[in-house]
Design an enzyme around this catalytic site. Sequence first.
Site, mmCIF file in Angstrom:
data_model
loop_
_atom_site.group_PDB
_atom_site.id
_atom_site.type_symbol
_atom_site.label_atom_id
_atom_site.label_comp_id
_atom_site.label_asym_id
_atom_site.label_seq_id
_atom_site.Cartn_x
_atom_site.Cartn_y
_atom_site.Cartn_z
ATOM 1 N N GLU A 73 9.667 16.320 14.850
ATOM 2 C CA GLU A 73 10.112 16.169 13.464
ATOM 3 C C GLU A 73 9.337 17.135 12.557
ATOM 4 O O GLU A 73 8.109 17.124 12.535
ATOM 5 C CB GLU A 73 9.860 14.731 13.010
ATOM 6 N N GLU A 87 9.275 1.477 11.033
ATOM 7 C CA GLU A 87 10.383 2.421 10.771
ATOM 8 C C GLU A 87 9.781 3.813 10.756
ATOM 9 O O GLU A 87 9.030 4.155 9.843
ATOM 10 C CB GLU A 87 11.040 2.091 9.435
ATOM 11 N N CYS A 117 13.875 10.792 6.663
ATOM 12 C CA CYS A 117 13.697 10.376 8.060
ATOM 13 C C CYS A 117 15.000 10.446 8.836
ATOM 14 O O CYS A 117 15.013 10.772 10.015
ATOM 15 C CB CYS A 117 13.126 8.967 8.115
ATOM 16 N N LYS A 177 0.870 -1.188 0.000
ATOM 17 C CA LYS A 177 0.000 0.000 0.000
ATOM 18 C C LYS A 177 0.899 1.228 0.000
ATOM 19 O O LYS A 177 1.427 1.618 1.036
ATOM 20 C CB LYS A 177 -0.872 -0.014 1.258
HETATM 21 P P1 NAD Z 1 2.153 8.606 7.375
HETATM 22 O O1 NAD Z 1 2.265 7.837 8.640
HETATM 23 O O2 NAD Z 1 1.173 9.707 7.292
HETATM 24 O O3 NAD Z 1 1.775 7.632 6.154
HETATM 25 C C1 NAD Z 1 2.569 6.505 5.821
HETATM 26 C C2 NAD Z 1 1.691 5.470 5.151
HETATM 27 O O4 NAD Z 1 0.735 5.004 6.087
HETATM 28 C C3 NAD Z 1 0.901 5.972 3.943
HETATM 29 O O5 NAD Z 1 0.899 4.975 2.953
HETATM 30 C C4 NAD Z 1 -0.482 6.144 4.508
HETATM 31 O O6 NAD Z 1 -1.516 6.027 3.561
HETATM 32 C C5 NAD Z 1 -0.545 4.990 5.484
HETATM 33 N N1 NAD Z 1 -1.564 5.113 6.523
HETATM 34 C C6 NAD Z 1 -2.111 6.245 7.052
HETATM 35 N N2 NAD Z 1 -3.032 5.928 7.983
HETATM 36 C C7 NAD Z 1 -3.060 4.580 8.059
HETATM 37 C C8 NAD Z 1 -3.786 3.649 8.849
HETATM 38 N N3 NAD Z 1 -4.679 4.036 9.750
HETATM 39 N N4 NAD Z 1 -3.565 2.328 8.653
HETATM 40 C C9 NAD Z 1 -2.660 1.912 7.762
HETATM 41 N N5 NAD Z 1 -1.939 2.737 6.979
HETATM 42 C C10 NAD Z 1 -2.128 4.053 7.134
HETATM 43 O O7 NAD Z 1 3.609 9.081 7.045
HETATM 44 P P2 NAD Z 1 4.093 9.991 5.834
HETATM 45 O O8 NAD Z 1 3.723 11.405 6.126
HETATM 46 O O9 NAD Z 1 3.657 9.378 4.540
HETATM 47 O O10 NAD Z 1 5.670 9.804 5.916
HETATM 48 C C11 NAD Z 1 6.503 10.635 6.652
HETATM 49 C C12 NAD Z 1 6.951 9.929 7.897
HETATM 50 O O11 NAD Z 1 7.631 8.729 7.562
HETATM 51 C C13 NAD Z 1 7.952 10.762 8.684
HETATM 52 O O12 NAD Z 1 7.665 10.682 10.052
HETATM 53 C C14 NAD Z 1 9.281 10.077 8.376
HETATM 54 O O13 NAD Z 1 10.279 10.262 9.346
HETATM 55 C C15 NAD Z 1 8.861 8.656 8.289
HETATM 56 N N6 NAD Z 1 9.860 7.868 7.554
HETATM 57 C C16 NAD Z 1 10.608 6.959 8.250
HETATM 58 C C17 NAD Z 1 11.587 6.220 7.594
HETATM 59 C C18 NAD Z 1 12.422 5.213 8.328
HETATM 60 O O14 NAD Z 1 13.014 4.375 7.670
HETATM 61 N N7 NAD Z 1 12.499 5.253 9.651
HETATM 62 C C19 NAD Z 1 11.797 6.421 6.226
HETATM 63 C C20 NAD Z 1 11.028 7.357 5.556
HETATM 64 C C21 NAD Z 1 10.052 8.075 6.236
#
Ligand code: NAD
Length: 486
Positions: free
Chosen positions: A383, A255, A288, A180
């Site tokens: 963040e 992550e 991230c 997804k």
């Molecule tokens: P997000 O949590 O808003 O969304 C991530 C994913 O989760 C999307 O595909 C979204 O549709 C899905 N999602 C949202 N609600 C959900 C639910 N209730 N159930 C299941 N899936 C759901 O994050 P974002 O804004 O897309 O990404 C940014 C974040 O990701 C930042 O905090 C960043 O630090 C983190 N990140 C971490 C890493 C790592 O490896 N640690 C790498 C890249 C990004």
Amino acid sequence: MADKIVVGGVSVDTRHWIGGERVASDETFTDASPIDGSVIGEISRGGPAEARAAVAAARDAFPSWAATPRAERARILHAIADGVEKRIEELAIVETTDNGALLRSHRRGVMPRVAHNFRFFADWLLKLGHEDFETRGHNNHVSWDPAGPCVLITPWNAPLMLATWKVAPALAAGNTVVLKPAEWSPLTASLLADIAAEAGLPAGVLNVVQGYGSEIGDALTSHPDVRRISFTGSVPTARRIAASAAANLTPLSLELGGKSPLLVFADADLDLAVELAVEQYDNAGQVCLAATRILVEESIATEFTRRFEEKAAALTQGDPRDEATDIGPNIHPRQLQKIDGFVRRAIEGGARAVIGGHPGDGQYYAPTLLTEVAQDSEIVQEEVFGPVLTLQTFADEDEAVRLANDTRFGLAATVATGDPERAERVTAQLVAGTVWVNCFFVRDLQAPFGGSRHSGVGREGGTWSFDFYCDLKNTVTAPGGWKSHG
Ligand code: NAD
């Protein structure tokens, strides 16, 4: 809704990929480009029905894929890597149009790395093993058994890179997958489905569902047939997923975000330290691992700041398709508002913008460095996920370590020092999944990757990925005992 749209000259299917077929939803969501806000297309907007169909397809395809010999699984993963390599240009332009990250990085770094994700885990699978060992004459044999359907949920900041970092080991392990991607960057996941099918991956082994996490997420993560969930994204979403997965005790790999420090000691190579600091604006700060908190030893702070300003002033912000651009747009108007909110509140609270401190045109935010920030302030603790760095000073090593560790995160840390003994002392005390000394972003796929505290749960990479995606089994065989009693 058009089943296919053309993005940068590349045809992209806007439907889900379930059980080896394209499936459309009645509803759609609009995908826009961060470069200029223009509409790219309407994408199938999946919900619980599509989630259930995809998990059912993954469940049905699982026994046969799990029984496929390792060498054959590895061959198909290499064929996927070949497909990615053939389409690097196409993947790069589609990803840049969709998420606004630099085309040159996608071409030269990211997409070759996507292919490498498949090659690496294919090769690692073939050498995966543990030596048998003996207990009072009994033989112990450890095996990594495929676990079942995996749900992989990914963010928008490095869409295909982060998706394939999960898809490749999950498939190598003999699992089937429901991917997804994020709704702000859904396109390259669709291209991956095409590439995997062309490479001979059987129907149902990889499924891609599109949609808002809030609408389709829960049906995926609470499904009783799902055996693993790997999620990369934000802490609040991770909490919701963990709660949803709790019903079936589905194992999770999380992550999450970070607020990583860059510690610059007076004995460091100052040019290198400044270079490392300015590098944190990469991908418009939407990384991230970014070291967004710069901690500098008091005695060099003035000179460090002067050189930082000079180097940052040389950065070019603009269209990410332009080879000369260093910083592109931020992903979405909502993200831009969020970034600006953080900066405004920081400035209202007494922070001083050394550079930036305001939005630019369109979806671009001026690279920003804030000083005079308190350790317990929001801008230091939370963040931002934009091109916003803070600068604080420290008097000695103890204070540097204390400030570095004083957030709820623990994803990464970078140390700039000319003293190897100091490096050893300091790195031993830092709470972080990855620590870099005099370098940044060097990532080997065999290394454990993940975060401590609120930056994540679990580690992936090399054997750690297989430990997560497999059911480990120890088989103990008694000596003799092979005679039948008949
Ligand atoms: P997000 O949590 O808003 O969304 C991530 C994913 O989760 C999307 O595909 C979204 O549709 C899905 N999602 C949202 N609600 C959900 C639910 N209730 N159930 C299941 N899936 C759901 O994050 P974002 O804004 O897309 O990404 C940014 C974040 O990701 C930042 O905090 C960043 O630090 C983190 N990140 C971490 C890493 C790592 O490896 N640690 C790498 C890249 C990004």
